[in-house]
Design a protein around this motif. Structure first.
Motif, PDB file in Angstrom:
ATOM      1  N   CYS A   1       2.507  -3.586   3.074  1.00 49.94           N
ATOM      2  CA  CYS A   1       1.007  -3.316   3.095  1.00 49.94           C
ATOM      3  C   CYS A   1       0.730  -2.554   4.338  1.00 49.94           C
ATOM      4  N   ARG A   2      -0.683  -2.148   4.312  1.00 44.03           N
ATOM      5  CA  ARG A   2      -0.793  -0.946   5.458  1.00 44.03           C
ATOM      6  C   ARG A   2      -0.613  -1.935   6.747  1.00 44.03           C
TER       7      ARG A   2
ATOM      8  N   ASP B   1       0.643  -1.309  -0.025  1.00 43.97           N
ATOM      9  CA  ASP B   1       0.036  -0.043   0.199  1.00 43.97           C
ATOM     10  C   ASP B   1       0.896   1.352   0.148  1.00 43.97           C
TER      11      ASP B   1
END
Length: 90
Positions: free
Chosen positions: A56-57, A29
Motif C-alpha cells: 500500500c502507499r 497501490d
C-alpha cells in the motif's frame, strides 16, 4: 564486461499490484522493487521485476524512509514469488 539488463515483466507487475499489501493486507497501490539490499538497485537502477512485492502507499513510503525494514524485504519477496508460482503466474 557488459552490464546485464534487469528482468522486466509487465504482466507480473500487474499481478503483484493486484495482491494485498505484504505488510498490512490492505489493497496494494504499487509493486515495490526491493531496495537497499543485494546490490540490485541504486545509482539510478531498479531491481528486477521478479524482486517486486505488493505494498500500500503508506508502507511503500515507510520502507523507503526506514532502512531498518530493508532486510525484511527478502521474506516479503519470497512470499510474493511463492504465491506467483503457486498460481502459475511465473
Amino acid at each position: 564486461m557488459m552490464k546485464q539488463k534487469p528482468y522486466r515483466n509487465r504482466k507480473y507487475l500487474d499481478w503483484v499490484k493486484r495482491q494485498p499489501c505484504v505488510m498490512c493486507h490492505a489493497p496494494a497501490d504499487d509493486p515495490h522493487h526491493i531496495i537497499g539490499v543485494g546490490r540490485m538497485s541504486g545509482m539510478g537502477t531498479t531491481a528486477p521485476d521478479s524482486m517486486a512485492m505488493p505494498l500500500c502507499r503508506h508502507h511503500h513510503d515507510e520502507i523507503h524512509r526506514t532502512p531498518e525494514l530493508w532486510d525484511q524485504q527478502w521474506e516479503w519477496i519470497a512470499r510474493t514469488l511463492n504465491k506467483a508460482l503457486q498460481e502459475g503466474v511465473l
